[in-house]
Design a protein around this motif. Structure first.
Motif, PDB file in Angstrom:
ATOM      1  N   ILE A  96       0.859  -1.207   0.000  1.00 31.81           N
ATOM      2  CA  ILE A  96       0.000   0.000   0.000  1.00 31.81           C
ATOM      3  C   ILE A  96       0.892   1.253   0.000  1.00 31.81           C
ATOM      4  O   ILE A  96       0.708   2.176  -0.793  1.00 31.81           O
ATOM      5  CB  ILE A  96      -0.944  -0.011   1.222  1.00 31.81           C
TER       6      ILE A  96
ATOM      7  N   GLN B 156     -10.388  13.776  -3.043  1.00 28.75           N
ATOM      8  CA  GLN B 156      -9.704  13.842  -1.748  1.00 28.75           C
ATOM      9  C   GLN B 156      -9.378  15.294  -1.385  1.00 28.75           C
ATOM     10  O   GLN B 156      -9.455  15.689  -0.218  1.00 28.75           O
ATOM     11  CB  GLN B 156      -8.414  13.000  -1.805  1.00 28.75           C
TER      12      GLN B 156
ATOM     13  N   GLY C  64      -1.784   9.829   7.671  1.00 23.30           N
ATOM     14  CA  GLY C  64      -1.992   9.579   6.234  1.00 23.30           C
ATOM     15  C   GLY C  64      -2.048  10.881   5.460  1.00 23.30           C
ATOM     16  O   GLY C  64      -3.008  11.158   4.746  1.00 23.30           O
TER      17      GLY C  64
ATOM     18  N   GLY D 182      -0.652  11.902   2.777  1.00 19.99           N
ATOM     19  CA  GLY D 182      -0.589  11.916   1.319  1.00 19.99           C
ATOM     20  C   GLY D 182       0.298  13.055   0.851  1.00 19.99           C
ATOM     21  O   GLY D 182       1.411  13.251   1.366  1.00 19.99           O
TER      22      GLY D 182
ATOM     23  N   PHE E  34      -3.030  17.673   1.207  1.00 22.00           N
ATOM     24  CA  PHE E  34      -4.257  18.478   1.020  1.00 22.00           C
ATOM     25  C   PHE E  34      -4.807  18.954   2.369  1.00 22.00           C
ATOM     26  O   PHE E  34      -5.144  20.122   2.536  1.00 22.00           O
ATOM     27  CB  PHE E  34      -5.344  17.672   0.299  1.00 22.00           C
TER      28      PHE E  34
ATOM     29  N   ASP F 161       2.646   9.730   7.548  1.00 21.20           N
ATOM     30  CA  ASP F 161       2.062   8.824   6.546  1.00 21.20           C
ATOM     31  C   ASP F 161       2.814   7.497   6.635  1.00 21.20           C
ATOM     32  O   ASP F 161       3.976   7.452   7.033  1.00 21.20           O
ATOM     33  CB  ASP F 161       2.191   9.410   5.130  1.00 21.20           C
TER      34      ASP F 161
ATOM     35  N   MET G 187       5.607   9.565   0.397  1.00 23.86           N
ATOM     36  CA  MET G 187       4.584  10.601   0.593  1.00 23.86           C
ATOM     37  C   MET G 187       5.082  11.634   1.599  1.00 23.86           C
ATOM     38  O   MET G 187       4.918  12.844   1.408  1.00 23.86           O
ATOM     39  CB  MET G 187       3.264   9.985   1.073  1.00 23.86           C
TER      40      MET G 187
ATOM     41  N   MET H  69       4.741   7.004   9.733  1.00 30.54           N
ATOM     42  CA  MET H  69       4.007   6.372  10.836  1.00 30.54           C
ATOM     43  C   MET H  69       2.823   5.568  10.316  1.00 30.54           C
ATOM     44  O   MET H  69       2.089   6.033   9.442  1.00 30.54           O
ATOM     45  CB  MET H  69       3.493   7.455  11.802  1.00 30.54           C
ATOM     46  N   ASP H  70       2.682   4.373  10.847  1.00 24.51           N
ATOM     47  CA  ASP H  70       1.482   3.586  10.597  1.00 24.51           C
ATOM     48  C   ASP H  70       0.431   4.056  11.605  1.00 24.51           C
ATOM     49  O   ASP H  70       0.617   3.908  12.812  1.00 24.51           O
ATOM     50  CB  ASP H  70       1.811   2.098  10.800  1.00 24.51           C
TER      51      ASP H  70
ATOM     52  N   GLU I 247      -2.120   2.817  12.522  1.00 29.55           N
ATOM     53  CA  GLU I 247      -2.657   1.731  13.350  1.00 29.55           C
ATOM     54  C   GLU I 247      -1.668   1.303  14.425  1.00 29.55           C
ATOM     55  O   GLU I 247      -2.020   0.527  15.318  1.00 29.55           O
ATOM     56  CB  GLU I 247      -3.010   0.531  12.470  1.00 29.55           C
TER      57      GLU I 247
ATOM     58  N   THR J 145      -8.053   8.101   4.740  1.00 30.53           N
ATOM     59  CA  THR J 145      -6.983   7.132   5.052  1.00 30.53           C
ATOM     60  C   THR J 145      -7.500   5.931   5.849  1.00 30.53           C
ATOM     61  O   THR J 145      -7.036   4.809   5.651  1.00 30.53           O
ATOM     62  CB  THR J 145      -5.860   7.841   5.845  1.00 30.53           C
TER      63      THR J 145
ATOM     64  N   TRP K  29      -7.961   2.428   4.577  1.00 32.10           N
ATOM     65  CA  TRP K  29      -6.804   1.569   4.306  1.00 32.10           C
ATOM     66  C   TRP K  29      -6.366   0.794   5.536  1.00 32.10           C
ATOM     67  O   TRP K  29      -5.488  -0.070   5.445  1.00 32.10           O
ATOM     68  CB  TRP K  29      -5.633   2.411   3.766  1.00 32.10           C
ATOM     69  N   PHE K  30      -6.942   1.109   6.689  1.00 24.05           N
ATOM     70  CA  PHE K  30      -6.577   0.398   7.916  1.00 24.05           C
ATOM     71  C   PHE K  30      -7.078  -1.040   7.864  1.00 24.05           C
ATOM     72  O   PHE K  30      -8.123  -1.329   7.276  1.00 24.05           O
ATOM     73  CB  PHE K  30      -7.209   1.085   9.139  1.00 24.05           C
TER      74      PHE K  30
HETATM   75  C1  LIG Z   1      -6.176   8.311  -0.308  1.00 27.04           C
HETATM   76  S1  LIG Z   1      -4.653   8.859   0.347  1.00 27.04           S
HETATM   77  C2  LIG Z   1      -5.165  10.284   1.298  1.00 27.04           C
HETATM   78  C3  LIG Z   1      -4.028  11.250   1.464  1.00 27.04           C
HETATM   79  C4  LIG Z   1      -4.315  12.570   2.123  1.00 27.04           C
HETATM   80  N1  LIG Z   1      -4.847  12.422   3.465  1.00 27.04           N
HETATM   81  C5  LIG Z   1      -5.207  13.493   1.320  1.00 27.04           C
HETATM   82  O1  LIG Z   1      -5.887  14.280   1.937  1.00 27.04           O
HETATM   83  O2  LIG Z   1      -5.162  13.483   0.101  1.00 27.04           O
HETATM   84  C6  LIG Z   1      -4.337   7.659   1.598  1.00 27.04           C
HETATM   85  C7  LIG Z   1      -2.995   7.870   2.292  1.00 27.04           C
HETATM   86  O3  LIG Z   1      -2.985   7.056   3.455  1.00 27.04           O
HETATM   87  C8  LIG Z   1      -1.726   6.470   3.595  1.00 27.04           C
HETATM   88  N2  LIG Z   1      -1.911   5.269   4.416  1.00 27.04           N
HETATM   89  C9  LIG Z   1      -2.413   4.072   4.064  1.00 27.04           C
HETATM   90  N3  LIG Z   1      -2.448   3.244   5.121  1.00 27.04           N
HETATM   91  C10 LIG Z   1      -1.961   3.952   6.172  1.00 27.04           C
HETATM   92  C11 LIG Z   1      -1.709   3.639   7.533  1.00 27.04           C
HETATM   93  N4  LIG Z   1      -1.973   2.427   8.045  1.00 27.04           N
HETATM   94  N5  LIG Z   1      -1.200   4.604   8.331  1.00 27.04           N
HETATM   95  C12 LIG Z   1      -0.904   5.835   7.828  1.00 27.04           C
HETATM   96  N6  LIG Z   1      -1.093   6.176   6.548  1.00 27.04           N
HETATM   97  C13 LIG Z   1      -1.626   5.252   5.731  1.00 27.04           C
HETATM   98  C14 LIG Z   1      -1.260   6.226   2.169  1.00 27.04           C
HETATM   99  O4  LIG Z   1       0.137   6.084   2.078  1.00 27.04           O
HETATM  100  C15 LIG Z   1      -1.786   7.463   1.459  1.00 27.04           C
HETATM  101  O5  LIG Z   1      -0.849   8.508   1.466  1.00 27.04           O
END
Ligand SMILES: C[S@@+](CC[C@H](N)C(=O)[O-])C[C@H]1O[C@@H](n2cnc3c(N)ncnc32)[C@H](O)[C@@H]1O
Length: 240
Positions: free
Chosen positions: A9, A27, A50, A52, A55, A73, A78, A96-97, A99, A115, A118-119
């Motif tokens: 991911i 987004q 997260g 990204g 934004f 993120d 990113m 950072m994850d 979760e 975000t 995606w958890f």
């Molecule tokens: C759809 S994008 C949204 C990005 C941003 N928040 C925006 O406003 O456009 C999802 C983001 O979540 C991040 N992501 C996915 N799983 C995550 C996790 N477990 N912890 C932190 N970030 C995560 C991805 O790397 C990606 O940058």
């Protein structure tokens, strides 16, 4: 060793940072709408999960000048990309994850745009994030709702194919929702646009469709729905 699901991911999003920044209009809009829901607080400590390409980061910097902001993120690329946009002293960046947050700080606000879907376990992870809030602190988020891509899922079901596209989850604290009906020139262009922003990892346990199945589903979908795909976005807030 094969990559973990989270590593894939992160790598998918990281590789697409530039196109994400240009193309992720939905987004970008949801970040603006989420910012309108944020409370007025003097110089809060904020954790963004997260980020990204920033934004929502942009919105919180505008709304809270002088706040201490930790922008994070899962994807190192990113984080690197967003770091180049914001150079103010009061903003820190970390991989950072969300979760498994690697911080012992506490925050007045935890914010996250698109975000949590995606958890692996959004609900229990939100409950765990509450422990990082100061007394009176709040989490504000957007995520995909359960009606997302409902047309595509109907098409796949009709054909007896697995539906690996994200379905979103029912999350606590929902305060607002919107359904955006986007008409793409074709279903193939919808799928390409999802891939172009790095959001193409199927749900856990679902394989990618093979080429023939995908082609057939696209034809049926275009005939039935005229290229329409629903983005269902939920907005929520959870208090300490
Ligand atoms: C759809 S994008 C949204 C990005 C941003 N928040 C925006 O406003 O456009 C999802 C983001 O979540 C991040 N992501 C996915 N799983 C995550 C996790 N477990 N912890 C932190 N970030 C995560 C991805 O790397 C990606 O940058």
């Amino acid at each position: 060793m094969p990559l973990t699901r989270k590593e894939i991911i992160a790598s998918n999003f990281g590789r697409c940072a530039q196109t994400y920044d240009r193309m992720a209009a939905i987004q970008r809009d949801s970040a603006e709408t989420l910012a309108e829901l944020l409370p007025d607080i003097e110089k809060p400590d904020i954790l963004e999960i997260g980020c990204g390409t920033g934004f929502l980061t942009q919105e919180i910097i505008r709304k809270y000048p002088g706040a201490n902001i930790l922008v994070t993120d899962l994807s190192p690329s990113m984080v690197e990309y967003t770091k180049t946009k914001f150079t103010q002293d009061n903003i820190r960046f970390d991989v950072m994850d969300g979760e498994n947050p690697n911080t012992d700080r506490t925050f007045d606000l935890i914010v996250s745009n698109m975000t949590f879907q995606w958890f692996e376990n959004p609900e229990s992870s939100i409950a765990a994030l509450k422990k990082l809030l100061k007394p009176g602190g709040q989490i504000f988020f957007t995520s995909l709702g359960t009606n997302s891509f409902i047309e595509w899922r109907r098409t796949l079901k009709k054909l007896g194919l697995p539906e690996g596209i994200s379905t979103g989850a029912v999350l606590p604290g929902q305060v607002h929702e919107e359904e955006r009906f986007i008409y793409y020139p074709s279903t193939l262009s919808f799928l390409r646009s999802v891939k172009a922003i790095g959001a193409h990892m199927p749900r856990e346990g679902y394989p990618q469709l093979n080429h023939a199945a995908l082609k057939k589903a696209c034809v049926i979908h275009d005939e039935t729905f005229d290229g329409r795909h629903t983005w269902h976005i939920v907005y929520g807030t959870v208090k300490n």
